[in-house]
Write a protein that holds these residues in place. Sequence first.
Motif, PDB file in Angstrom:
ATOM      1  N   CYS A 196     -62.759  45.758  25.057  1.00  0.00           N
ATOM      2  CA  CYS A 196     -62.246  46.578  23.961  1.00  0.00           C
ATOM      3  C   CYS A 196     -62.647  48.025  24.148  1.00  0.00           C
ATOM      4  O   CYS A 196     -63.807  48.327  24.431  1.00  0.00           O
ATOM      5  N   CYS A 227     -65.791  49.670  16.735  1.00  0.00           N
ATOM      6  CA  CYS A 227     -65.950  49.318  15.316  1.00  0.00           C
ATOM      7  C   CYS A 227     -67.402  48.901  15.049  1.00  0.00           C
ATOM      8  O   CYS A 227     -67.968  48.094  15.788  1.00  0.00           O
ATOM      9  N   CYS A 250     -68.363  45.006  14.877  1.00  0.00           N
ATOM     10  CA  CYS A 250     -67.820  43.998  15.789  1.00  0.00           C
ATOM     11  C   CYS A 250     -68.597  43.859  17.093  1.00  0.00           C
ATOM     12  O   CYS A 250     -68.914  44.857  17.756  1.00  0.00           O
TER      13      CYS A 250
END
Length: 346
Positions: free
Chosen positions: A63, A67, A70
């Motif tokens: 990713c 965030c 997460c």
Amino acid sequence: DYKQLVDKAYEKHNLDKEEIERLLMPENSEDEAYLFKKADQLRHETVGDFVHLRGLVEFSSHCRRNCNYCGLRRDNTSLLRYRLSPDEIVDIAHNAAMLGYKTIVLQSGEDEFYTADIISDIIRRIKQNDDVAVTLCIGERSYEEYKLMRQAGADRYLLKFETANPEHYAAMHPDMNYDDRIRCLMMLKDLGYEVGSGNIVGLPGQTIAHLAEDIMLLKELDVEMAGIGPFIPHSNTPFRGEAMGTLEMTLRVVAIVRLMLPYANIPATTAVGTIHPQGRQKALMAGANVVMPNVMPSQYRPRYEIYPSKICIGEQPANCRMCIEGIIRSLGREVGTDYGSYKAGQ
Ligand code: 5AD
Ligand code: SF4
Ligand code: FES
């Protein structure tokens, strides 16, 4: 009083922010039970007793985002990342179809390795093999990319807004922008995807007013799907040590969203099953009508650690398929046999 307000929501599917805040804070367990009961009743009357299964393919744990809640965030260097090849993804989807899944969800972190062309090819191959709907859950992309993948046969798209309050959104997402998120949701609607969105219940800094805004935004967007799960702190994120979201508040949000969006598909999320052994069952009895079991081979499961202690980590796809059918039948419900697409009321 509280029960009259529940009745109003049940009849009108339209409450203002202050009314939603009141529903989020019942004063006793009898009032709360009434909220769940009316949501369950409305679910029965609108979307019925079939519980639709979506086979979840977690095809890449890479990713580019960060965030704060997460475990897949890019600054988590402890995670052993993986990327599946298109062949592997198509095989896993086919196995899921063999197990009876009528929807395949392709989910990943925001991984630019998979171009819209690569994803489109995967969608076409999955649909050549099997009669299934395909849902994408791969984050923010351009209009052109969303369009290509839609033309390749993608039916639905999940993109949670996570929190509807722009300031709170900024505090959760150091490298993302609330307006971009909403623009993506608009583009997906425009392209004819069935759109799913949703929030996280119990995020650090979240207030009751924020939760009411989340519910209002789901209503305003008129989403076809609403995913609602509790926050679970992850030790390799800035939110280590923060409090977990509660089962009670998660179930209240599920129930109120059902009352506001009578025909929406609402999953009993893996996260609510993770914070309580009966979490998914309770969600299915408070308005939810969908479950998204993992169809990944077990060797990959620990490596898609969005949050810790995720259920089904050691299971194989066939185990989860059997397990979930048992759960559904134990509630007097049936496993859905069609795509489980959104059906608006007459
Ligand atoms: N707790 C609960 N849900 C989380 N998600 C990400 N991190 C967490 C966490 N720590 C959810 C987000 C995202 C989905 C794939 O997982 O809502 O949309
Ligand atoms: Fe990446 Fe999604 Fe996790 Fe954010 S929530 S870090 S975009 S996988
Ligand atoms: Fe995976 Fe129950 S759904 S073990």
